[in-house]
Design a protein around this motif. Structure first.
Motif, short mmCIF file in Angstrom:
data_model
loop_
_atom_site.label_atom_id
_atom_site.label_comp_id
_atom_site.label_asym_id
_atom_site.label_seq_id
_atom_site.Cartn_x
_atom_site.Cartn_y
_atom_site.Cartn_z
N ALA A 7 131.73 63.29 95.14
CA ALA A 7 132.58 63.61 96.28
C ALA A 7 133.67 64.59 95.83
CB ALA A 7 133.25 62.33 96.80
N ASN A 8 133.91 65.61 96.63
CA ASN A 8 135.03 66.51 96.36
C ASN A 8 135.99 66.41 97.54
OD1 ASN A 8 136.78 68.62 95.89
ND2 ASN A 8 135.26 70.24 96.21
N TRP A 9 137.10 65.71 97.31
CA TRP A 9 138.04 65.45 98.41
C TRP A 9 138.97 66.64 98.69
CZ3 TRP A 9 139.85 59.67 97.31
CH2 TRP A 9 138.83 58.81 97.71
N LYS A 10 138.91 67.67 97.85
CA LYS A 10 139.74 68.87 98.07
C LYS A 10 141.20 68.46 98.30
CE LYS A 10 135.59 71.15 99.63
NZ LYS A 10 134.95 72.23 100.36
N MET A 11 141.92 69.13 99.22
CA MET A 11 143.35 68.83 99.41
C MET A 11 143.53 67.86 100.59
SD MET A 11 146.48 71.57 99.43
CE MET A 11 146.49 71.90 101.19
N GLY A 95 135.47 76.05 88.35
CA GLY A 95 134.79 77.14 89.04
C GLY A 95 134.42 76.89 90.48
N HIS A 96 135.06 75.92 91.14
CA HIS A 96 134.72 75.72 92.55
C HIS A 96 134.94 77.02 93.33
CE1 HIS A 96 134.78 74.37 96.69
NE2 HIS A 96 134.01 73.39 96.28
N SER A 97 134.10 77.28 94.30
CA SER A 97 134.17 78.58 95.01
C SER A 97 135.53 78.79 95.67
CB SER A 97 133.05 78.70 96.03
OG SER A 97 133.38 78.00 97.19
N GLU A 98 136.19 77.70 96.08
CA GLU A 98 137.51 77.90 96.70
C GLU A 98 138.53 78.38 95.66
OE1 GLU A 98 137.52 74.06 98.59
OE2 GLU A 98 135.93 74.81 99.90
N ARG A 99 138.36 77.98 94.42
CA ARG A 99 139.26 78.48 93.36
C ARG A 99 138.88 79.91 92.99
NH1 ARG A 99 143.04 75.32 92.36
NH2 ARG A 99 143.77 76.93 90.95
N TYR A 168 125.18 73.97 91.95
CA TYR A 168 124.85 75.21 92.67
C TYR A 168 125.34 75.04 94.10
CZ TYR A 168 122.40 78.54 95.52
OH TYR A 168 122.14 79.53 96.44
N GLU A 169 126.33 75.86 94.47
CA GLU A 169 126.90 75.78 95.82
C GLU A 169 126.95 77.18 96.43
OE1 GLU A 169 129.60 72.08 96.30
OE2 GLU A 169 130.77 73.62 95.34
N PRO A 170 125.95 77.53 97.25
CA PRO A 170 126.01 78.84 97.90
C PRO A 170 127.27 78.90 98.77
CG PRO A 170 124.20 77.49 98.80
CD PRO A 170 124.80 76.72 97.68
N ALA A 173 127.28 78.21 102.43
CA ALA A 173 126.90 76.88 102.92
C ALA A 173 128.04 75.87 102.80
CB ALA A 173 125.68 76.37 102.15
N ILE A 174 129.17 76.30 102.21
CA ILE A 174 130.26 75.35 101.97
C ILE A 174 131.15 75.24 103.20
CG2 ILE A 174 132.31 74.86 100.59
CD1 ILE A 174 130.94 76.10 98.23
N GLY A 175 131.17 74.04 103.76
CA GLY A 175 132.04 73.76 104.90
C GLY A 175 131.63 74.47 106.18
N THR A 176 130.43 75.04 106.20
CA THR A 176 129.99 75.82 107.36
C THR A 176 128.99 75.07 108.22
OG1 THR A 176 128.18 76.73 106.06
CG2 THR A 176 130.23 78.01 106.10
N GLY A 211 125.32 71.65 96.31
CA GLY A 211 126.47 71.41 97.20
C GLY A 211 126.50 72.45 98.30
N GLY A 212 127.00 72.04 99.46
CA GLY A 212 127.10 72.94 100.61
C GLY A 212 126.52 72.26 101.84
N SER A 213 127.43 71.66 102.64
CA SER A 213 127.03 71.00 103.90
C SER A 213 126.01 69.88 103.70
CB SER A 213 126.54 72.03 104.92
OG SER A 213 127.61 72.91 105.26
N GLY A 234 131.62 67.80 100.08
CA GLY A 234 132.99 67.97 100.54
C GLY A 234 133.25 67.16 101.79
N GLY A 235 133.13 67.80 102.95
CA GLY A 235 133.48 67.19 104.24
C GLY A 235 132.93 65.78 104.44
N ALA A 236 131.64 65.60 104.15
CA ALA A 236 131.01 64.31 104.43
C ALA A 236 131.34 63.25 103.38
CB ALA A 236 129.49 64.49 104.52
P1 PGA Z 1 131.03 70.80 102.03
O1 PGA Z 1 131.77 71.22 100.67
O2 PGA Z 1 130.17 69.60 101.70
O3 PGA Z 1 132.14 70.46 102.98
O4 PGA Z 1 130.20 71.96 102.47
C1 PGA Z 1 131.09 71.21 99.42
C2 PGA Z 1 132.05 71.60 98.31
O5 PGA Z 1 132.95 72.43 98.55
O6 PGA Z 1 131.93 71.13 97.18
#
Ligand code: PGA
Length: 249
Positions: A7-11, A95-99, A168-170, A173-176, A211-213, A234-236
């Motif tokens: 799980a990645n709870w982010k902020m 290396g998370h894509s948001e960083r 591997y997180e395209p 596909a992240i949060g979309t 990772g990615g949705s 992330g989200g889920a």
């Molecule tokens: P997401 O995020 O599951 O909300 O797409 C994945 C992540 O950022 O690691």
């Protein structure tokens, strides 16, 4: 090796919210299935509390979402591997894509963080992935190869497969809500596997997460694919109800 369900709870989450989520997760999952390992990348302020709530429960671990590659020093706002471990973390994300894309982290910095975290006794999930523009320009293989080469630059070639995983997180596909299809995941993971085998002697054994949705209803299919050894969610992952269904999928 066990599938890593991360799980990645982010902020997100105060300490109280984190404690409630972990309590509900433990109730819903209990002892994770023998082939699963559960990992929560919590915000820095909640690591200690998540660690206390887990109480050393078998099959669960907590990690930080970032680190600075130094033991200590004048690095305002940063956090060291020692401080993460002091709070109870055994893992860290790099290396998370948001960083990379919001905070401007370079491949070179991601590589220094990955190698330093491992040298300080933290386990690492190194995240890589292409943007939509890179994919459409036919650069998937080149981007993954570059991010892996630089991300693993200082990592010992015989690093233990238990200590390092790749996610591997395209980026598209992240949060979309746009999950990569099975063919896209298979292709990217096979590319990562081949690169890892060239870069590390233990490369064929490292876990590669997608990772990615990721959601409860697409997890079973995703983790059944070749070279998919877990998920980074992330989200889920924010609600125990949905993350527990992912862990048990
Ligand atoms: P997401 O995020 O599951 O909300 O797409 C994945 C992540 O950022 O690691």
């Amino acid at each position: 090796m066990k599938k890593l369900m991360a799980a990645n709870w982010k902020m997100y989450k105060t300490r109280e919210e984190a404690a409630m989520t972990i309590a509900s997760l433990k109730l819903a999952v209990g002892l994770p299935p023998a082939d699963r390992e559960v990992l929560v990348f919590a915000p820095f302020t909640a690591i200690e509390c998540v660690s206390a709530c887990l109480g050393g429960a078998d099959g669960y671990a907590v990690g930080g979402q970032d680190l600075y590659p130094a033991v200590e020093g004048a690095f305002t706002g940063e956090i060291s591997p020692g401080q993460l471990k002091d709070a109870g973390a055994t893992w860290v994300l790099t290396g998370h894509s948001e960083r990379r894309h919001i905070l401007g982290e370079s491949d070179e910095l991601v590589g220094r963080k990955t190698a330093f975290a491992l040298s300080q006794g933290l386990k690492v999930v190194l995240c890589i992935g292409e943007t939509l523009a890179e994919r459409e320009a036919g650069q998937l293989q080149a981007v993954l190869a570059r991010q892996l080469k630089e991300g693993l630059a200082g990592v010992p070639g015989d690093v233990s497969a238990a200590d390092l995983a790749i996610a591997y997180e395209p980026v598209w596909a992240i949060g979309t809500g746009k999950v990569a299809g099975p063919a896209e995941i298979l292709e990217a993971h096979a590319t990562v596997r081949a690169q890892l085998a060239q870069l590390l002697t233990t490369g064929s054994n490292l876990r590669i997460l997608y990772g990615g949705s990721v959601k409860p209803d697409n997890t079973a299919e995703i983790i059944s694919l070749d070279n998919v050894d877990g998920v980074l969610v992330g989200g889920a992952s924010l609600q125990a109800e949905s993350f527990s269904r992912i862990v048990l999928a």
